[in-house]
Enzyme design. Structure first.
Site, PDB file in Angstrom:
ATOM      1  N   ARG A 155       0.848  -1.179   0.000  1.00 59.00           N
ATOM      2  CA  ARG A 155       0.000   0.000   0.000  1.00 59.00           C
ATOM      3  C   ARG A 155       0.888   1.234   0.000  1.00 59.00           C
ATOM      4  O   ARG A 155       1.347   1.696   1.036  1.00 59.00           O
ATOM      5  CB  ARG A 155      -0.927  -0.017   1.226  1.00 59.00           C
ATOM      6  CG  ARG A 155      -1.682   1.274   1.448  1.00 59.00           C
ATOM      7  CD  ARG A 155      -2.718   1.132   2.554  1.00 59.00           C
ATOM      8  NE  ARG A 155      -2.212   0.588   3.808  1.00 59.00           N
ATOM      9  CZ  ARG A 155      -1.562   1.306   4.730  1.00 59.00           C
ATOM     10  NH1 ARG A 155      -1.304   2.572   4.527  1.00 59.00           N
ATOM     11  NH2 ARG A 155      -1.167   0.732   5.854  1.00 59.00           N
ATOM     12  N   HIS A 215      -3.343   4.511   4.616  1.00 60.67           N
ATOM     13  CA  HIS A 215      -4.424   3.554   4.863  1.00 60.67           C
ATOM     14  C   HIS A 215      -5.768   4.132   4.416  1.00 60.67           C
ATOM     15  O   HIS A 215      -6.568   3.468   3.766  1.00 60.67           O
ATOM     16  CB  HIS A 215      -4.467   3.186   6.348  1.00 60.67           C
ATOM     17  CG  HIS A 215      -5.586   2.282   6.724  1.00 60.67           C
ATOM     18  ND1 HIS A 215      -5.638   0.962   6.341  1.00 60.67           N
ATOM     19  CD2 HIS A 215      -6.722   2.515   7.431  1.00 60.67           C
ATOM     20  CE1 HIS A 215      -6.751   0.411   6.807  1.00 60.67           C
ATOM     21  NE2 HIS A 215      -7.427   1.325   7.472  1.00 60.67           N
ATOM     22  N   TYR A 241       4.457   5.256  11.155  1.00 58.69           N
ATOM     23  CA  TYR A 241       4.746   3.851  11.451  1.00 58.69           C
ATOM     24  C   TYR A 241       5.592   3.153  10.399  1.00 58.69           C
ATOM     25  O   TYR A 241       5.947   1.993  10.573  1.00 58.69           O
ATOM     26  CB  TYR A 241       3.439   3.070  11.669  1.00 58.69           C
ATOM     27  CG  TYR A 241       2.419   3.184  10.548  1.00 58.69           C
ATOM     28  CD1 TYR A 241       2.502   2.393   9.412  1.00 58.69           C
ATOM     29  CD2 TYR A 241       1.369   4.095  10.636  1.00 58.69           C
ATOM     30  CE1 TYR A 241       1.566   2.492   8.386  1.00 58.69           C
ATOM     31  CE2 TYR A 241       0.419   4.204   9.626  1.00 58.69           C
ATOM     32  CZ  TYR A 241       0.520   3.405   8.509  1.00 58.69           C
ATOM     33  OH  TYR A 241      -0.398   3.523   7.500  1.00 58.69           O
TER      34      TYR A 241
END
Length: 344
Positions: free
Chosen positions: A246, A250, A259
């Site tokens: 990805r 998100h 992160y």
């Protein structure tokens, strides 16, 4: 466990390609169309013309390759929330997708000739329902197949295991496609499970499991086509793990820099499914920059027309909300429907 791959990271074929030239061109156009939608949808969201949107940039091949194997008026598609590319390729109109991500009731449901269930937001609840849809096709005497998508994080949910067990026991014609993009929002795959490959979980249910390069359209299409053929012949479900990434956040509300590192994203950008497929076509002498420009112009025109169509969609009547629950209204829906019509 080996990973099925047909193109190297630069798009050069590694072996004979099991697709015709026409299919390769069809596939590339579908990839480009999906990417164009994703980019423009994110712009609409930033303009306040779309709600929270889950981009799929980088995962196009993992979705398009499966959808190309299905027949919209015969098979079934049960997408999670990130499968706009699969929905678009399967046959959902762009205007419908726009309305859906606006949370506009006019975007609910699919056209009569598109067997797609609305996007699932709860994690993994679509798996047992997809198993039921697939099993129903056998009971009806059809050779239709159901394809359902889930992320790597969703495979840790109980619904995933219950759905696979049901599909296995009843030999349901089901494709369970896991887009292993490395992250369940901010939790990396290695912290979710000990198995090195999600496809290995298929062994627990006595069904085939295959890992495929999810950024290689040729590989995904080939693997999905074989799984669909098995399902149509009554040979049951298949678990497909598509290794992808990805690249985008998100959702449009996420900040992935909290992160994961930019270096990780940059490594995957070099394996971009669009660029790999384009390079494959160029290598085979099937594509040119003139064709690219023509395609992009056509895609922009299509999208702008769809936005205009969505903007002009009529506001649904209050009673139409309950008309979307079942094919035939049950007593409680009928009572609500009658009440809303009286009060309008």
């Amino acid at each position: 466990m080996d990973t099925v791959q047909y193109l190297d990271d630069h798009g050069k074929p590694l072996r004979d390609i099991p697709l015709s030239n026409e299919e390769l061109l069809q596939g590339y156009r579908a990839l480009r169309r999906a990417r164009h939608f994703d980019e423009r949808a994110l712009v609409l969201q930033r303009q306040g013309r779309l709600g929270v949107y889950p981009p799929f940039r980088g995962q196009e091949a993992a979705q398009v390759g499966v959808a190309l194997c299905l027949k919209a008026d015969h098979d079934w598609l049960l997408p999670s929330y990130r499968e706009s590319a699969a929905a678009l390729t399967f046959g959902m109109p762009i205007s419908k997708l726009i309305l859906s991500w606006r949370a506009d009731p006019a975007g609910w449901g699919a056209p009569p000739d598109v067997n797609m269930v609305q996007f699932y937001i709860p994690i993994a609840t679509q798996i047992p329902q997809a198993a039921g849809v697939a099993h129903a096709q056998r009971l009806l005497g059809k050779d239709a197949v159901a394809a359902v998508f889930i992320g790597d994080g969703g495979t840790s949910e109980g619904d995933f295991h219950e759905g696979l067990n049901f599909a296995s026991v009843f030999n349901a014609p089901l494709l369970v496609v896991v887009q292993n993009n490395g992250w369940a929002i901010s939790v990396p795959t290695q912290k979710q499970m000990k198995v090195p490959r999600i496809a290995q979980k298929a062994q627990g249910y006595g069904i085939p499991g295959v890992t495929v390069d999810g950024n290689d359209l040729v590989a995904v299409w080939s693997v999905a086509r074989e799984a669909v053929a098995r399902a149509r012949k009554g040979e049951g479900p298949t678990l497909i793990e598509a290794l992808t990434y990805r690249v985008a956040p998100h959702t449009s509300s996420d900040d992935p820099s909290r992160y994961r590192t930019e270096e990780e994203t940059e490594r995957w950008l070099k394996r971009d499914p669009i660029l790999r497929m384009k390079n494959c076509l160029l290598h085979l002498g099937l594509w040119s920059e003139a064709q690219e420009a023509e395609l992009m112009e056509a895609l922009e025109g299509e999208f702008l027309a769809a936005v205009e169509e969505a903007d002009q969609a009529r506001e649904p009547k209050p009673w139409e909300i309950v008309e979307q629950v079942y094919q035939e209204m049950q007593p409680d829906q009928l009572a609500a429907w009658s009440y809303l019509r009286r009060e309008a």
